[in-house]
Structures are given as structure tokens and as C-alpha cells.
Design a protein around this motif. Structure first.
Motif, PDB file in Angstrom:
ATOM      1  N   ILE A  33       0.855  -1.191   0.000  1.00  0.00           N
ATOM      2  CA  ILE A  33       0.000   0.000   0.000  1.00  0.00           C
ATOM      3  C   ILE A  33       0.887   1.235   0.000  1.00  0.00           C
ATOM      4  O   ILE A  33       1.638   1.470   0.950  1.00  0.00           O
ATOM      5  CB  ILE A  33      -0.932   0.026   1.225  1.00  0.00           C
ATOM      6  N   GLY A  34       0.804   2.004  -1.076  1.00  0.00           N
ATOM      7  CA  GLY A  34       1.555   3.249  -1.140  1.00  0.00           C
ATOM      8  C   GLY A  34       1.003   4.264  -0.151  1.00  0.00           C
ATOM      9  O   GLY A  34      -0.110   4.119   0.353  1.00  0.00           O
ATOM     10  N   PRO A  35       1.762   5.309   0.148  1.00  0.00           N
ATOM     11  CA  PRO A  35       1.296   6.308   1.113  1.00  0.00           C
ATOM     12  C   PRO A  35       0.074   7.061   0.600  1.00  0.00           C
ATOM     13  O   PRO A  35      -0.136   7.191  -0.605  1.00  0.00           O
ATOM     14  CB  PRO A  35       2.496   7.237   1.261  1.00  0.00           C
ATOM     15  N   SER A  36      -0.718   7.558   1.534  1.00  0.00           N
ATOM     16  CA  SER A  36      -1.850   8.413   1.181  1.00  0.00           C
ATOM     17  C   SER A  36      -1.310   9.797   0.811  1.00  0.00           C
ATOM     18  O   SER A  36      -0.586  10.413   1.595  1.00  0.00           O
ATOM     19  CB  SER A  36      -2.820   8.537   2.367  1.00  0.00           C
ATOM     20  N   VAL A  37      -1.651  10.249  -0.374  1.00  0.00           N
ATOM     21  CA  VAL A  37      -1.105  11.512  -0.882  1.00  0.00           C
ATOM     22  C   VAL A  37      -2.218  12.309  -1.555  1.00  0.00           C
ATOM     23  O   VAL A  37      -3.293  11.786  -1.853  1.00  0.00           O
ATOM     24  CB  VAL A  37       0.024  11.248  -1.919  1.00  0.00           C
ATOM     25  N   GLU A  38      -1.948  13.580  -1.802  1.00  0.00           N
ATOM     26  CA  GLU A  38      -2.871  14.363  -2.601  1.00  0.00           C
ATOM     27  C   GLU A  38      -2.933  13.786  -4.013  1.00  0.00           C
ATOM     28  O   GLU A  38      -1.988  13.167  -4.489  1.00  0.00           O
ATOM     29  CB  GLU A  38      -2.417  15.827  -2.645  1.00  0.00           C
ATOM     30  N   LEU A  39      -4.054  14.016  -4.667  1.00  0.00           N
ATOM     31  CA  LEU A  39      -4.257  13.426  -5.992  1.00  0.00           C
ATOM     32  C   LEU A  39      -3.101  13.740  -6.942  1.00  0.00           C
ATOM     33  O   LEU A  39      -2.648  12.871  -7.698  1.00  0.00           O
ATOM     34  CB  LEU A  39      -5.580  13.920  -6.595  1.00  0.00           C
ATOM     35  N   ALA A  40      -2.589  14.959  -6.871  1.00  0.00           N
ATOM     36  CA  ALA A  40      -1.514  15.364  -7.781  1.00  0.00           C
ATOM     37  C   ALA A  40      -0.219  14.594  -7.529  1.00  0.00           C
ATOM     38  O   ALA A  40       0.657  14.558  -8.388  1.00  0.00           O
ATOM     39  CB  ALA A  40      -1.259  16.865  -7.647  1.00  0.00           C
ATOM     40  N   ALA A  41      -0.107  13.963  -6.356  1.00  0.00           N
ATOM     41  CA  ALA A  41       1.115  13.216  -6.022  1.00  0.00           C
ATOM     42  C   ALA A  41       0.908  11.706  -6.143  1.00  0.00           C
ATOM     43  O   ALA A  41       1.673  10.922  -5.573  1.00  0.00           O
ATOM     44  CB  ALA A  41       1.568  13.565  -4.606  1.00  0.00           C
ATOM     45  N   ALA A  42      -0.098  11.301  -6.901  1.00  0.00           N
ATOM     46  CA  ALA A  42      -0.392   9.871  -7.035  1.00  0.00           C
ATOM     47  C   ALA A  42       0.805   9.093  -7.562  1.00  0.00           C
ATOM     48  O   ALA A  42       1.007   7.924  -7.220  1.00  0.00           O
ATOM     49  CB  ALA A  42      -1.602   9.665  -7.954  1.00  0.00           C
ATOM     50  N   ARG A  43       1.632   9.737  -8.390  1.00  0.00           N
ATOM     51  CA  ARG A  43       2.800   9.046  -8.945  1.00  0.00           C
ATOM     52  C   ARG A  43       3.752   8.579  -7.849  1.00  0.00           C
ATOM     53  O   ARG A  43       4.322   7.481  -7.940  1.00  0.00           O
ATOM     54  CB  ARG A  43       3.529   9.968  -9.927  1.00  0.00           C
ATOM     55  N   LEU A  44       3.921   9.394  -6.803  1.00  0.00           N
ATOM     56  CA  LEU A  44       4.804   9.002  -5.700  1.00  0.00           C
ATOM     57  C   LEU A  44       4.280   7.742  -5.027  1.00  0.00           C
ATOM     58  O   LEU A  44       5.043   6.800  -4.764  1.00  0.00           O
ATOM     59  CB  LEU A  44       4.922  10.138  -4.688  1.00  0.00           C
ATOM     60  N   SER A  45       2.985   7.705  -4.737  1.00  0.00           N
ATOM     61  CA  SER A  45       2.389   6.540  -4.091  1.00  0.00           C
ATOM     62  C   SER A  45       2.535   5.303  -4.979  1.00  0.00           C
ATOM     63  O   SER A  45       2.841   4.205  -4.496  1.00  0.00           O
ATOM     64  CB  SER A  45       0.908   6.816  -3.793  1.00  0.00           C
ATOM     65  N   PHE A  46       2.350   5.503  -6.274  1.00  0.00           N
ATOM     66  CA  PHE A  46       2.496   4.399  -7.232  1.00  0.00           C
ATOM     67  C   PHE A  46       3.927   3.864  -7.246  1.00  0.00           C
ATOM     68  O   PHE A  46       4.171   2.658  -7.180  1.00  0.00           O
ATOM     69  CB  PHE A  46       2.081   4.873  -8.622  1.00  0.00           C
ATOM     70  N   ARG A  47       4.907   4.784  -7.331  1.00  0.00           N
ATOM     71  CA  ARG A  47       6.304   4.349  -7.437  1.00  0.00           C
ATOM     72  C   ARG A  47       6.758   3.614  -6.173  1.00  0.00           C
ATOM     73  O   ARG A  47       7.482   2.616  -6.255  1.00  0.00           O
ATOM     74  CB  ARG A  47       7.203   5.558  -7.698  1.00  0.00           C
ATOM     75  N   LEU A  48       6.333   4.099  -5.015  1.00  0.00           N
ATOM     76  CA  LEU A  48       6.715   3.434  -3.774  1.00  0.00           C
ATOM     77  C   LEU A  48       6.088   2.043  -3.674  1.00  0.00           C
ATOM     78  O   LEU A  48       6.752   1.077  -3.302  1.00  0.00           O
ATOM     79  CB  LEU A  48       6.315   4.288  -2.570  1.00  0.00           C
ATOM     80  N   SER A  49       4.797   1.947  -3.996  1.00  0.00           N
ATOM     81  CA  SER A  49       4.147   0.634  -3.889  1.00  0.00           C
ATOM     82  C   SER A  49       4.705  -0.338  -4.929  1.00  0.00           C
ATOM     83  O   SER A  49       4.870  -1.531  -4.645  1.00  0.00           O
ATOM     84  CB  SER A  49       2.626   0.773  -4.042  1.00  0.00           C
ATOM     85  N   ARG A  50       4.996   0.157  -6.123  1.00  0.00           N
ATOM     86  CA  ARG A  50       5.565  -0.710  -7.161  1.00  0.00           C
ATOM     87  C   ARG A  50       6.926  -1.252  -6.711  1.00  0.00           C
ATOM     88  O   ARG A  50       7.200  -2.450  -6.837  1.00  0.00           O
ATOM     89  CB  ARG A  50       5.721   0.063  -8.473  1.00  0.00           C
ATOM     90  N   ARG A  51       7.775  -0.364  -6.186  1.00  0.00           N
ATOM     91  CA  ARG A  51       9.101  -0.793  -5.756  1.00  0.00           C
ATOM     92  C   ARG A  51       9.013  -1.733  -4.561  1.00  0.00           C
ATOM     93  O   ARG A  51       9.748  -2.728  -4.473  1.00  0.00           O
ATOM     94  CB  ARG A  51       9.951   0.435  -5.393  1.00  0.00           C
ATOM     95  N   ALA A  52       8.083  -1.438  -3.645  1.00  0.00           N
ATOM     96  CA  ALA A  52       7.929  -2.288  -2.464  1.00  0.00           C
ATOM     97  C   ALA A  52       7.498  -3.698  -2.854  1.00  0.00           C
ATOM     98  O   ALA A  52       7.982  -4.686  -2.287  1.00  0.00           O
ATOM     99  CB  ALA A  52       6.910  -1.673  -1.512  1.00  0.00           C
ATOM    100  N   LEU A  53       6.600  -3.815  -3.820  1.00  0.00           N
ATOM    101  CA  LEU A  53       6.166  -5.138  -4.260  1.00  0.00           C
ATOM    102  C   LEU A  53       7.331  -5.910  -4.871  1.00  0.00           C
ATOM    103  O   LEU A  53       7.513  -7.109  -4.608  1.00  0.00           O
ATOM    104  CB  LEU A  53       5.016  -5.019  -5.262  1.00  0.00           C
TER     105      LEU A  53
END
Length: 386
Positions: A252-272
């Protein structure tokens, strides 16, 4: 398909039977339309507007085809069938079930049968007409179901495309507000203020999104499901998601503002990916915010190894297994021997002895804050977070 294929005995009926039925088809149309109009009115669906006109056309087409085919059993039923395939598509687009159209067909079939019985036709003729009528009704119901299911499949493919486009935009760098709004409108997805992007092992994105609920959408990117959860801070939302993903490798990527969705995506992708490589624990799901240090040091393959090689060079291979854990415990204890000894389950005097050796190896680096941070990260990478 010809009517004779539905009921071969039609061809053996007296010629005047077909002429009698064809002669009253106008009356049959009016009667069936009145019956269906009353039934649909009771459902709050009047025979008006585009959809109503389509159903009325279907009724007229079916009645005319039946009446004409009794007189000419070799008549081609393909045009009539096509009308009901289109009606099935319309029923799906209008948000109705295919059962509603099937009910209309059954009503119409019973109405025609009641009319024919009142004509006092011979029983053997009525048996043939009944078989032909209800076989015809079943054929039309099948055509409607075919159209309904075809439209449903097409709609599902369209939705998958629009959702994929939206999610792909959200996780791209600087996608632009206008583009996101347009994609969200096409996907009928209300734009939230915040999101969390979840990476899940497997490619069953639609199934995962349905289980997650709460407006979550998903698609497959790079052979894994990427789930976008709106307003993840809503009480109970992430807890429900954790129960949905229990037993399944996911992050689960961090909860972020909509404009920062890429950060949440990149973290969750790398974590997986790190879960799959055994670097991060196979928690189900893993929360990225609880493993940020590992994500940082393991982000670029080889970077953590380079950090360890550079800053742990004074430790020889023979000393690394003993002095390395001691130094890490001492750094974590902020230079205090007693807590470090407790963490190591060792005597404080043993830790003091080892630290004297370590200080001879590292010298002033142990007193420099930046060097101490680098040493702790390097040791954590080499020895693990435990």
C-alpha cells in the motif's frame, strides 16, 4: 433461420390458416401493444421516447413476422432476430435487465395465444401454432440475450480502457489537470482529494477493485495490479483493504494528494518488487510508510551494496560478523553501552571491549553525525532491519 426450422409441421397446415392469421395481424399488433404498454406502465417504463419506440417496433416486427410465417413457413427470420439483438443491446445501455425484455416477450406470446384460442381453430392446428409461437418467442428471447451480453462485454472492455487511461495518467509525471479531469469524466470517477496506490501481485485488477469497493479502480501495469483507492483516510477504508488483500503479496503506497499519485504508485511498485526479491517482508499487505528506510537504501539496485562497501571498509571479513552487529546496536543506542549490550544480550564489558576495537578502526568517523548516519544505513542494509 426459417420458421419451418422452429416448427416443421407449419408447412402441413391448411393454407387458409395462414391467411386467417395474416389477415388479423393489425388487430394482433394493437392488442399486444396495449398489453405490453399496460405492463410497462406498471413498471414506470412508458412506451415513449427512444427506448419505448424501439420496444414498440420490436412488438410490431415480432407480430408481423409470426403472422407472415404461419402463411409462409419458409420466411427468413434473420431480420426479425436482428431487431431483438439490437433491443437487447438497448436494454443494457438503458440499465435494465435482460429479464425485463424476456417478460415482455412472454406477455406478448401469451396474448397472441389467447387470441388464437378465441378464433376456435381446430385443436390439431392450435397445437402446431402453439409450438411455433413459443419456439419463436424463445428464439427472440435468445436473440435479445445475445445482444445484451454482447453490449455488456463491449461495455466492460470500454470501461477497462477508460480506467486504464485514467490510472496511467495519474501515475505519469505532470499529466496536467485538464487531462486528468477529462479522463476521470470518461471513466465516471469522481476526483478525490487524496489517493493511495496499491500494487498487488497478479493480474485480476477488476476482481481486486470490486472487492476493495468504495470507488476503487484498478488496471494492470507491468504485470501487476495497480489499485487506486480514493480518500484512503476515510475511517475503516484501509483496514477493509487489508482484509481484502490478506494472504496476498501486496504493498500500500502512502496516502497523498491526488496530484502526487505518482509518488504513491512508485513506492508501492518498488515495495512489491522488493517483497518478491525477499528484501522486504511478505506482509499482506505491506505499508510503504513503515519501510521507507529500506525503500530508500534499496531503491537503486547496487546502491546499498556500494554504501556498505564504502563505509564498512575498515571492518575486515573476520571481524564483520561480530563487530558489525555491535556497532549497529551502539549507533541505535546513540552511543550508550548499557542499552546496546541489552539489545545484543551481551555483557556491557564485552561491548566496551569491542567498541575500543571499533574506534581504532573508524576513528573520528564515530563522532561525525553524517558518518554515523551513513554507517547505520550501511549496517542496516548489510545486516537487515531486525
Amino acid at each position: 433461420m426459417h420458421f419451418s426450422a422452429l416448427e416443421p409441421r407449419l408447412a402441413s397446415l391448411p393454407a387458409d390458416v395462414g391467411e386467417q392469421v395474416r389477415a388479423v395481424r393489425g388487430e394482433l399488433r394493437d392488442r399486444v401493444l396495449r398489453t405490453i404498454q399496460a405492463a410497462m406502465g406498471a413498471q414506470g417504463r412508458p412506451l415513449s421516447g427512444g427506448q419505448g419506440r424501439g420496444l414498440a417496433l420490436g412488438v410490431r416486427t415480432a407480430v408481423d413476422a409470426f403472422a407472415g410465417a404461419v402463411a409462409e413457413p419458409g420466411a427468413d427470420l434473420a431480420p426479425t432476430r436482428d431487431v431483438f439483438v439490437r433491443l437487447g443491446r438497448t436494454e443494457y445501455r438503458e440499465g435494465h435487465t435482460v429479464d425485463a425484455l424476456r417478460s415482455i416477450l412472454m406477455l406478448g406470446g401469451r396474448d397472441i395465444w389467447a387470441y388464437l384460442v378465441d378464433r376456435e381453430l381446430p385443436p390439431d392446428v392450435l397445437y402446431v401454432l402453439a409450438s411455433a409461437l413459443f419456439g419463436f418467442t424463445d428464439m427472440l428471447a435468445g436473440a435479445a440475450a445475445e445482444g445484451y451480453l454482447d453490449e455488456q462485454r463491449r461495455h466492460a472492455r470500454d470501461w477497462d480502457t477508460t480506467r486504464r487511461r485514467l490510472i496511467t495518467l495519474l501515475v505519469q509525471p505532470n499529466p496536467g489537470v485538464a487531462a486528468i479531469r477529462a479522463a476521470a469524466a470518461a471513466a465516471r470517477w469522481p476526483l478525490p482529494e487524496s489517493v493511495a496506490v496499491v500494487s498487488v501481485e497478479g493480474t485480476d485488477g477488476e476482481h481486486v477493485a470490486r472487492l476493495a469497493g468504495s470507488g476503487s479502480i484498478a488496471t494492470v501495469i507491468d504485470d501487476a495490479t495497480r489499485l487506486v483507492v480514493p480518500e484512503p483516510g476515510t475511517p475503516g477504508r484501509l483496514a477493509h483493504l487489508a482484509s481484502v488483500l490478506a494472504g496476498r503479496r501486496s504493498a500500500i503506497g502512502p496516502s497523498v494528494e491526488l496530484a502526487a499519485a505518482r509518488l504513491s504508485f512508485r513506492l508501492s511498485r518498488r515495495a512489491l518488487l522488493l517483497q518478491q526479491d525477499g528484501v522486504l517482508p511478505a506482509e499482506a499487505p505491506l505499508r510503504c510508510d513503515e519501510h521507507l528506510v529500506t525503500l530508500i537504501t534499496a531503491w537503486e539496485p547496487g546502491l546499498g551494496d556500494r554504501l556498505a562497501a564504502r563505509h564498512l571498509a575498515p571492518l575486515g571479513a573476520a571481524e564483520r560478523d561480530v563487530l558489525g552487529p555491535t556497532l549497529l546496536a551502539w549507533l541505535r543506542a546513540q552511543g550508550q553501552v548499557i542499552p546496546a549490550a541489552a539489545a545484543l544480550h551481551a555483557h556491557p564489558q564485552t561491548v566496551r571491549y569491542r567498541m575500543r576495537k571499533i574506534r581504532r578502526l573508524f576513528g573520528a568517523a564515530l563522532d561525525d553525525p553524517d558518518s554515523r548516519l551513513a554507517l547505520q544505513l550501511a549496517l542496516r542494509h548489510r545486516l537487515g532491519p531486525g
